[in-house]
Enzyme design. Structure first.
Site, mmCIF file in Angstrom:
data_model
loop_
_atom_site.group_PDB
_atom_site.id
_atom_site.type_symbol
_atom_site.label_atom_id
_atom_site.label_comp_id
_atom_site.label_asym_id
_atom_site.label_seq_id
_atom_site.Cartn_x
_atom_site.Cartn_y
_atom_site.Cartn_z
ATOM 1 N N TYR A 2 5.459 3.718 18.975
ATOM 2 C CA TYR A 2 4.110 3.936 18.442
ATOM 3 C C TYR A 2 3.357 4.940 19.313
ATOM 4 O O TYR A 2 2.765 5.898 18.805
ATOM 5 C CB TYR A 2 3.364 2.600 18.401
ATOM 6 C CG TYR A 2 1.917 2.698 17.965
ATOM 7 C CD1 TYR A 2 1.588 2.922 16.633
ATOM 8 C CD2 TYR A 2 0.881 2.576 18.894
ATOM 9 C CE1 TYR A 2 0.265 3.013 16.230
ATOM 10 C CE2 TYR A 2 -0.448 2.668 18.506
ATOM 11 C CZ TYR A 2 -0.748 2.888 17.173
ATOM 12 O OH TYR A 2 -2.060 2.988 16.778
ATOM 13 N N SER B 55 -4.493 7.669 19.032
ATOM 14 C CA SER B 55 -4.769 6.373 19.668
ATOM 15 C C SER B 55 -4.867 6.583 21.166
ATOM 16 O O SER B 55 -4.237 7.498 21.711
ATOM 17 C CB SER B 55 -3.624 5.403 19.359
ATOM 18 O OG SER B 55 -3.694 4.267 20.208
ATOM 19 N N THR C 160 4.498 8.467 18.777
ATOM 20 C CA THR C 160 4.016 9.100 17.538
ATOM 21 C C THR C 160 2.550 9.502 17.677
ATOM 22 O O THR C 160 2.122 10.534 17.164
ATOM 23 C CB THR C 160 4.167 8.173 16.310
ATOM 24 O OG1 THR C 160 3.356 6.997 16.478
ATOM 25 C CG2 THR C 160 5.615 7.793 16.080
ATOM 26 N N SER D 174 -6.608 1.463 2.170
ATOM 27 C CA SER D 174 -6.764 0.191 1.449
ATOM 28 C C SER D 174 -7.418 -0.880 2.309
ATOM 29 O O SER D 174 -7.969 -1.841 1.795
ATOM 30 C CB SER D 174 -5.395 -0.304 0.963
ATOM 31 O OG SER D 174 -4.492 -0.359 2.046
ATOM 32 N N ARG D 175 -7.331 -0.714 3.627
ATOM 33 C CA ARG D 175 -7.921 -1.727 4.523
ATOM 34 C C ARG D 175 -8.163 -1.098 5.891
ATOM 35 O O ARG D 175 -7.839 0.074 6.113
ATOM 36 C CB ARG D 175 -7.030 -2.972 4.632
ATOM 37 C CG ARG D 175 -5.622 -2.668 5.084
ATOM 38 C CD ARG D 175 -4.653 -3.803 4.745
ATOM 39 N NE ARG D 175 -3.280 -3.327 4.907
ATOM 40 C CZ ARG D 175 -2.582 -3.417 6.035
ATOM 41 N NH1 ARG D 175 -3.111 -3.983 7.096
ATOM 42 N NH2 ARG D 175 -1.348 -2.947 6.103
ATOM 43 N N GLY E 56 -3.947 5.757 3.850
ATOM 44 C CA GLY E 56 -4.002 4.385 4.380
ATOM 45 C C GLY E 56 -5.408 3.820 4.370
ATOM 46 O O GLY E 56 -5.880 3.281 5.359
ATOM 47 N N ASN F 297 -4.886 8.939 8.344
ATOM 48 C CA ASN F 297 -5.156 7.639 8.977
ATOM 49 C C ASN F 297 -3.982 6.662 8.853
ATOM 50 O O ASN F 297 -3.833 5.791 9.705
ATOM 51 C CB ASN F 297 -6.420 7.041 8.335
ATOM 52 C CG ASN F 297 -6.597 5.581 8.694
ATOM 53 O OD1 ASN F 297 -7.081 5.251 9.770
ATOM 54 N ND2 ASN F 297 -6.177 4.681 7.802
ATOM 55 N N VAL G 287 3.207 7.817 2.543
ATOM 56 C CA VAL G 287 2.995 9.144 3.144
ATOM 57 C C VAL G 287 4.279 9.733 3.730
ATOM 58 O O VAL G 287 4.379 10.943 3.924
ATOM 59 C CB VAL G 287 1.878 9.143 4.229
ATOM 60 C CG1 VAL G 287 0.517 8.912 3.621
ATOM 61 C CG2 VAL G 287 2.193 8.162 5.351
HETATM 62 P P1 NAP Z 1 -4.010 -1.416 9.525
HETATM 63 O O1 NAP Z 1 -5.130 -2.391 9.492
HETATM 64 O O2 NAP Z 1 -2.633 -1.912 9.836
HETATM 65 O O3 NAP Z 1 -3.976 -0.597 8.140
HETATM 66 C C1 NAP Z 1 -2.990 0.375 7.970
HETATM 67 C C2 NAP Z 1 -3.257 1.192 6.723
HETATM 68 O O4 NAP Z 1 -2.221 2.191 6.651
HETATM 69 C C3 NAP Z 1 -3.200 0.369 5.456
HETATM 70 O O5 NAP Z 1 -4.173 0.833 4.561
HETATM 71 C C4 NAP Z 1 -1.790 0.673 4.906
HETATM 72 O O6 NAP Z 1 -1.713 0.671 3.482
HETATM 73 C C5 NAP Z 1 -1.608 2.099 5.374
HETATM 74 N N1 NAP Z 1 -0.203 2.477 5.443
HETATM 75 C C6 NAP Z 1 0.770 1.950 6.225
HETATM 76 N N2 NAP Z 1 1.940 2.566 5.974
HETATM 77 C C7 NAP Z 1 1.697 3.492 5.007
HETATM 78 C C8 NAP Z 1 2.500 4.434 4.326
HETATM 79 N N3 NAP Z 1 3.798 4.550 4.580
HETATM 80 N N4 NAP Z 1 1.902 5.234 3.409
HETATM 81 C C9 NAP Z 1 0.572 5.130 3.138
HETATM 82 N N5 NAP Z 1 -0.236 4.246 3.746
HETATM 83 C C10 NAP Z 1 0.332 3.437 4.674
HETATM 84 O O7 NAP Z 1 -4.291 -0.253 10.587
HETATM 85 P P2 NAP Z 1 -5.670 0.170 11.295
HETATM 86 O O8 NAP Z 1 -5.842 -0.666 12.495
HETATM 87 O O9 NAP Z 1 -6.738 0.290 10.287
HETATM 88 O O10 NAP Z 1 -5.233 1.625 11.822
HETATM 89 C C11 NAP Z 1 -5.512 2.816 11.095
HETATM 90 C C12 NAP Z 1 -5.096 4.001 11.957
HETATM 91 O O11 NAP Z 1 -5.793 3.946 13.203
HETATM 92 C C13 NAP Z 1 -3.606 4.009 12.300
HETATM 93 O O12 NAP Z 1 -3.107 5.321 12.293
HETATM 94 C C14 NAP Z 1 -3.571 3.439 13.706
HETATM 95 O O13 NAP Z 1 -2.444 3.887 14.434
HETATM 96 C C15 NAP Z 1 -4.863 3.986 14.280
HETATM 97 N N6 NAP Z 1 -5.374 3.194 15.408
HETATM 98 C C16 NAP Z 1 -5.724 1.866 15.269
HETATM 99 C C17 NAP Z 1 -6.175 1.149 16.365
HETATM 100 C C18 NAP Z 1 -6.602 -0.299 16.306
HETATM 101 O O14 NAP Z 1 -6.922 -0.894 17.354
HETATM 102 N N7 NAP Z 1 -6.662 -0.923 15.151
HETATM 103 C C19 NAP Z 1 -6.254 1.781 17.614
HETATM 104 C C20 NAP Z 1 -5.867 3.109 17.727
HETATM 105 C C21 NAP Z 1 -5.433 3.805 16.610
HETATM 106 P P3 NAP Z 1 -1.224 -0.613 2.602
HETATM 107 O O15 NAP Z 1 -1.941 -1.803 3.185
HETATM 108 O O16 NAP Z 1 -1.684 -0.241 1.228
HETATM 109 O O17 NAP Z 1 0.256 -0.693 2.693
#
Ligand code: NAP
Length: 244
Positions: A152, A139, A155, A11-12, A9, A87, A61
């Site tokens: 969420y 998280s 998980t 890409s962003r 994950g 991630n 994944v």
């Molecule tokens: P995000 O901006 O929504 O980005 C999610 C990433 O996961 C994207 O690159 C997406 O790829 C990829 N992804 C989603 N489903 C997938 C799949 N089935 N297979 C492969 N890749 C997949 O999320 P984020 O905020 O960066 O969060 C990243 C991690 O940190 C997550 O595990 C999230 O639970 C955790 N986290 C985030 C926060 C927060 O405040 N942002 C807080 C606590 C924990 P595509 O775009 O290519 O589909």
């Protein structure tokens, strides 16, 4: 040995910052994506233009065969994976009773089984080398629970169990397993909550701001580094004091 990192994950959001940070620290990085091929390729191009070694690989994944194929392609292109960062994750907000069976299952398939699939794919090489490192993205909601994000949060709590249990099991094989539990980090995922909620979350964070993707990337890079060589089974909270 060449250090090769697979970041799922990437890409962003947080994943892309982790991939960039690890590249700067000397890893050859694989940027996994699911839907955003263009963004993943743009990141790989940028890293390569800066002289770093990077590739992209598509895989959902949640699908074991896709993850296995991705890891084989990383091995052929960059070498065996020495650092896995789980991630990739999905989230959304709804009341518990409104979540469909399919959505509940998809949460676990991506957020938990996705990590299992990737670990299973990289483990044979790590076990044969008696070294390796795995960092899972949990998280703060997995630590403390979250209203309207029950699935969420479940998980993310499961990833804490996975991290601690696997750390105990793999420590004799020289493989460290840790997790980072981010707080409120400014990404697409958080932005789905709306501007006002984001403002409130920033105010509720003792350090007075939302986290950046770089804040989390630094925590992951630390756990992956030799500076953390005696650290395993730990959940490093990066939340600006939110859970204090
Ligand atoms: P995000 O901006 O929504 O980005 C999610 C990433 O996961 C994207 O690159 C997406 O790829 C990829 N992804 C989603 N489903 C997938 C799949 N089935 N297979 C492969 N890749 C997949 O999320 P984020 O905020 O960066 O969060 C990243 C991690 O940190 C997550 O595990 C999230 O639970 C955790 N986290 C985030 C926060 C927060 O405040 N942002 C807080 C606590 C924990 P595509 O775009 O290519 O589909």
């Amino acid at each position: 040995m060449r250090q090769v990192a697979l970041v799922t994950g990437a890409s962003r959001g947080i994943g892309s910052a982790i991939a960039a940070q690890l590249a700067r620290e000397g890893y050859s990085v694989c940027i996994n994506y699911h839907q955003n091929r263009q963004a993943a390729q743009a990141l790989a191009d940028r890293l390569q233009s800066q002289g770093y070694s990077a590739m992209t690989a598509a895989a959902d994944v949640a699908v074991r065969a896709e993850v296995e194929a991705m890891v084989r392609s990383v091995e052929q292109t960059l070498g065996p994976v020495t650092l896995l960062v789980n991630n990739a994750g999905i989230s959304s907000q709804e009341q518990f009773q409104d979540l469909s069976d399919a959505a509940w299952e998809r949460y676990f398939a991506v957020n938990v089984t996705g990590a299992r699939n990737a670990i299973l794919a990289v483990l044979p090489h790590m076990l044969s080398e008696k070294s390796g490192c795995i960092v899972n993205l949990s998280s703060i909601w997995g630590l403390r629970g979250a209203s309207c994000e029950v699935a969420y949060a479940c998980t993310k709590a499961a990833l804490i169990g996975l991290t601690r249990s696997l750390a105990a099991e793999l420590a004799p094989s020289g493989i460290r397993v840790n997790a980072v539990a981010p707080g409120c980090i400014e990404t697409d995922m958080l932005r789905t909550l709306g501007e006002e909620t984001c403002r409130t979350l920033a105010e509720e964070t003792p350090l007075g701001r939302l986290g950046t993707v770089e804040d989390v990337a630094q925590a992951v890079a630390f756990l992956a580094s030799p500076k953390a060589s005696f650290i395993t089974g730990q959940i490093l909270t990066a939340d600006g004091g939110f859970t204090l």
